[in-house]
Structure formats: structure tokens, C-alpha cells
Design a protein around this motif. Structure first.
Motif, PDB file in Angstrom:
ATOM      1  N   PRO A  69      -4.745  -6.989  -7.340  1.00  0.00           N
ATOM      2  CA  PRO A  69      -4.368  -8.042  -9.100  1.00  0.00           C
ATOM      3  C   PRO A  69      -5.285  -8.231  -9.364  1.00  0.00           C
ATOM      4  N   ASP A  70      -6.339  -8.342  -9.005  1.00  0.00           N
ATOM      5  CA  ASP A  70      -7.657  -8.799  -9.495  1.00  0.00           C
ATOM      6  C   ASP A  70      -8.158  -7.531 -10.709  1.00  0.00           C
ATOM      7  N   ALA A  71      -8.115  -6.693 -10.661  1.00  0.00           N
ATOM      8  CA  ALA A  71      -8.771  -5.279 -10.768  1.00  0.00           C
ATOM      9  C   ALA A  71      -8.548  -5.462 -12.745  1.00  0.00           C
ATOM     10  N   ARG A  72      -9.802  -5.650 -13.156  1.00  0.00           N
ATOM     11  CA  ARG A  72     -10.119  -5.740 -14.709  1.00  0.00           C
ATOM     12  C   ARG A  72     -10.238  -4.128 -15.000  1.00  0.00           C
ATOM     13  N   PRO A  73     -10.556  -3.698 -15.709  1.00  0.00           N
ATOM     14  CA  PRO A  73     -10.742  -1.666 -15.893  1.00  0.00           C
ATOM     15  C   PRO A  73     -11.815  -2.003 -17.030  1.00  0.00           C
ATOM     16  N   ASP A  74     -12.273  -3.336 -17.703  1.00  0.00           N
ATOM     17  CA  ASP A  74     -13.837  -3.768 -18.691  1.00  0.00           C
ATOM     18  C   ASP A  74     -14.697  -4.415 -17.622  1.00  0.00           C
ATOM     19  N   ASP A  75     -14.941  -4.328 -16.344  1.00  0.00           N
ATOM     20  CA  ASP A  75     -15.322  -5.569 -15.385  1.00  0.00           C
ATOM     21  C   ASP A  75     -16.909  -5.110 -15.297  1.00  0.00           C
ATOM     22  N   GLY A  76     -16.561  -3.514 -14.895  1.00  0.00           N
ATOM     23  CA  GLY A  76     -17.959  -3.316 -14.429  1.00  0.00           C
ATOM     24  C   GLY A  76     -18.256  -3.074 -12.721  1.00  0.00           C
ATOM     25  N   LEU A  77     -16.731  -3.368 -12.543  1.00  0.00           N
ATOM     26  CA  LEU A  77     -16.692  -3.203 -10.548  1.00  0.00           C
ATOM     27  C   LEU A  77     -15.570  -2.630  -9.886  1.00  0.00           C
ATOM     28  N   LEU A  78     -15.587  -2.279  -9.224  1.00  0.00           N
ATOM     29  CA  LEU A  78     -14.695  -1.175  -8.065  1.00  0.00           C
ATOM     30  C   LEU A  78     -13.679  -2.187  -7.789  1.00  0.00           C
ATOM     31  N   ASP A  79     -12.564  -2.477  -7.401  1.00  0.00           N
ATOM     32  CA  ASP A  79     -11.930  -3.038  -6.719  1.00  0.00           C
ATOM     33  C   ASP A  79     -11.406  -2.802  -5.574  1.00  0.00           C
ATOM     34  N   LEU A  80     -11.974  -2.282  -3.984  1.00  0.00           N
ATOM     35  CA  LEU A  80     -11.896  -1.511  -3.233  1.00  0.00           C
ATOM     36  C   LEU A  80     -10.739  -2.207  -2.799  1.00  0.00           C
ATOM     37  N   LEU A  81      -9.473  -1.169  -2.115  1.00  0.00           N
ATOM     38  CA  LEU A  81      -8.981  -2.115  -0.897  1.00  0.00           C
ATOM     39  C   LEU A  81      -8.269  -1.156   0.691  1.00  0.00           C
ATOM     40  N   VAL A  82      -9.135  -1.963   1.448  1.00  0.00           N
ATOM     41  CA  VAL A  82      -9.134  -1.529   2.879  1.00  0.00           C
ATOM     42  C   VAL A  82      -8.820  -0.873   3.640  1.00  0.00           C
ATOM     43  N   CYS A  83      -7.779  -0.707   3.852  1.00  0.00           N
ATOM     44  CA  CYS A  83      -6.274  -1.200   4.801  1.00  0.00           C
ATOM     45  C   CYS A  83      -6.910  -0.248   5.892  1.00  0.00           C
ATOM     46  N   ALA A  84      -7.168  -1.275   7.095  1.00  0.00           N
ATOM     47  CA  ALA A  84      -7.496  -1.039   8.313  1.00  0.00           C
ATOM     48  C   ALA A  84      -7.390  -1.992   9.520  1.00  0.00           C
ATOM     49  N   GLY A  85      -6.865  -1.603  10.105  1.00  0.00           N
ATOM     50  CA  GLY A  85      -6.881  -2.501  12.320  1.00  0.00           C
ATOM     51  C   GLY A  85      -5.480  -3.246  12.458  1.00  0.00           C
ATOM     52  N   ILE A  86      -4.342  -1.867  11.073  1.00  0.00           N
ATOM     53  CA  ILE A  86      -3.112  -2.869  10.281  1.00  0.00           C
ATOM     54  C   ILE A  86      -1.926  -1.771  11.767  1.00  0.00           C
ATOM     55  N   THR A  87      -0.819  -2.343  12.196  1.00  0.00           N
ATOM     56  CA  THR A  87       0.065  -1.640  12.991  1.00  0.00           C
ATOM     57  C   THR A  87       1.128  -0.760  11.123  1.00  0.00           C
ATOM     58  N   ARG A  88       1.271   0.405  12.079  1.00  0.00           N
ATOM     59  CA  ARG A  88       2.222   0.526  11.540  1.00  0.00           C
ATOM     60  C   ARG A  88       3.476   0.290  10.786  1.00  0.00           C
ATOM     61  N   PRO A  89       4.397  -0.611  11.615  1.00  0.00           N
ATOM     62  CA  PRO A  89       5.157  -1.516  10.655  1.00  0.00           C
ATOM     63  C   PRO A  89       4.624  -2.155  10.055  1.00  0.00           C
ATOM     64  N   THR A  90       3.387  -2.428   9.969  1.00  0.00           N
ATOM     65  CA  THR A  90       3.192  -3.775   9.487  1.00  0.00           C
ATOM     66  C   THR A  90       3.262  -2.881   7.677  1.00  0.00           C
ATOM     67  N   LEU A  91       2.046  -1.857   7.823  1.00  0.00           N
ATOM     68  CA  LEU A  91       2.091  -0.649   7.155  1.00  0.00           C
ATOM     69  C   LEU A  91       2.914  -0.582   5.454  1.00  0.00           C
ATOM     70  N   VAL A  92       4.310  -0.381   6.818  1.00  0.00           N
ATOM     71  CA  VAL A  92       5.707   0.036   6.205  1.00  0.00           C
ATOM     72  C   VAL A  92       6.400  -1.104   5.215  1.00  0.00           C
ATOM     73  N   LYS A  93       6.199  -1.988   5.928  1.00  0.00           N
ATOM     74  CA  LYS A  93       6.483  -3.932   5.060  1.00  0.00           C
ATOM     75  C   LYS A  93       5.651  -4.197   3.750  1.00  0.00           C
TER      76      LYS A  93
END
Length: 245
Positions: free
Chosen positions: A161-185
Motif C-alpha cells: 500500500p505504501d509503494a510509489r512509482p516515483d520515489d526511487g524505492l522498491l517496496d518488497l513484500l517477503v512472504c516467509a514463515g507463514i502457514t498455507r491456510p493463513t496465506l490463503v486467507k
């Protein structure tokens, strides 16, 4: 000025040189149109055309750059992905159902079905990430890493949600250490940013990132599959691209 969706934009970006001399316009006509959403371009073709003809409003957009070990490079406007999300793109790209359902405006249904399948069977991996600041961290049991230049990918999922296409920054979303049911939700709730705060979803900002994974995983840029890789760098071109909005 392409008429199309996110794949068309990706193709154009990878054919451009001297980015700072180009002005890009778009008439959205794809199944996802995440680029249009992120750049605040109207998805109504007539309104998009009127805005292009006026030509009064434009912004400078960062252009993402993905580099492999052999020096091969790919541009992206929306995002690059490593792992589960790229595997979904790769399977959907070869699915005969996608083309058929796109005729009826139901192309997103293919992605949803493949996503559920991939969550059930994909194997997490470990990776070391090094950012431009010199910070190095090893993360275990990763499902995917999304390198976002804009807020949306996957047909309207507000991944960062905080990503901007003009700020020179990558916004990474790392999905790790999460259960599969939680990811589905969590994934459906990303349409309105409801996944922020879910345990196992980690948000990182950086100008560039080097990733070295424990095994090859699927890679994509703007939803276009790029095969399997275990190491790559993600950052930005030095030049920005002017985009009509």
C-alpha cells in the motif's frame, strides 16, 4: 502509445532506449490493468483517450531493472516476483483456459484457481537478501518475494500500500514463515490492504536488492514469466520515464 494490458506495457518497456526522451501513454485494455491502477490512468477507454489528447498531466516513473548473473536484463513497470507469484504467472501463461476465459472477461478466475493449487503444492525456500545499504539477512521458508514499483499486482491486489512509482524505492513484500491456510486467507484481503500486519508478511524498502536463493525458483516481471533462477539483482534504471496520466 500501446492499447493493451500489463503484458503490453512490459513489452514496450523492454523495447525502449533513452528512457528520459520518451513520453508513454496507455489505453488500458487488459484483464488486470494493474499498471493503469497504479499510475491513476482511467480504465475507461474514452476517458483515457481524452486524457492522452489533452496531454496536460504526466508523471516521471521509476523503471525497474532485473539483472541475472549472466548480465541479461529485463525492465518492469509494476513489479518483479520470485517464487509462488511468479509460478502462478508461469502456469497461467501456458494455460489454454486463460485465453478462452479472457473472451468473457473471466481471465482472473484462472489465476485464482492456479494460485490455490500453487499454495497447496509449492515448496518454501531459503534466501539471502542484501540491500543497497549493505544490510544482509537470511530468510527461511519463503513462499515468494514481490519487488514492487507500484501498489498493485495480480489483477488488483494491493500488495504494498505504501509503494510509489516515483520515489526511487522498491517496496518488497517477503512472504516467509507463514502457514498455507493463513496465506490463503491473506491474499484475497490484499485487495483492500487487509494483509498488512499478518504474521509472516514482511515489508522492506530498498533502492536495490541482491537475492541468492537455496534453489531455482520462478521469476516474473509485470506478470510475464522469465523461467527459473536462483540469483538476481533488482533495482532501477538511472533514467525515469514520463507517463501521461
Amino acid at each position: 502509445m500501446p492499447v493493451g494490458g500489463d503484458g503490453s506495457i512490459n513489452e514496450v518497456l523492454n523495447g525502449l532506449t533513452n528512457l528520459d526522451t520518451v513520453t508513454l501513454g496507455l489505453i488500458p485494455a487488459g484483464s488486470g490493468n494493474d499498471f493503469a491502477a497504479g499510475m491513476q490512468i482511467s480504465k475507461d477507454p474514452e476517458e483515457a483517450v481524452r486524457s492522452l489528447l489533452d496531454g496536460n498531466r504526466s508523471v516521471l516513473m521509476d523503471v525497474g531493472l532485473l539483472t541475472y548473473n549472466d548480465g541479461t536484463q529485463r525492465h518492469f513497470g509494476i513489479s518483479a516476483g520470485f517464487g509462488f507469484d511468479a509460478a502462478v504467472c508461469q502456469e497461467a501463461f501456458t494455460s489454454p483456459l486463460k485465453a478462452a476465459l479472457n473472451r468473457f472477461g473471466l481471465g482472473k478466475a484462472v489465476y485464482s484457481a492456479i494460485a490455490v493449487k500453487q499454495i497447496a503444492f509449492c515448496k518454501p525456500f531459503d534466501a539471502t537478501l542484501e540491500t543497497d545499504s549493505g544490510e544482509i539477512q537470511t530468510i527461511r521458508d519463503i513462499f515468494f518475494i514481490a519487488f514492487m514499483n507500484q501498489k498493485f499486482e495480480g489483477g488488483g491486489l494491493m500488495m504494498t500500500p505504501d509503494a510509489r512509482p516515483d520515489d526511487g524505492l522498491l517496496d518488497l513484500l517477503v512472504c516467509a514463515g507463514i502457514t498455507r491456510p493463513t496465506l490463503v486467507k491473506a491474499l484475497p484481503s490484499a485487495r483492500h490492504g487487509g494483509h498488512v500486519g499478518v504474521r509472516g508478511l514482511h515489508f522492506i524498502k530498498a533502492r536495490s536488492v541482491d537475492i541468492h536463493a537455496s534453489c531455482p525458483r520462478a521469476v516474473h516481471t509485470d506478470g510475464e514469466p522469465l523461467g527459473m533462477h536462483d540469483s538476481l539483482r533488482v533495482g532501477f534504471e538511472n533514467q525515469k520515464l514520463r507517463v501521461l496520466i
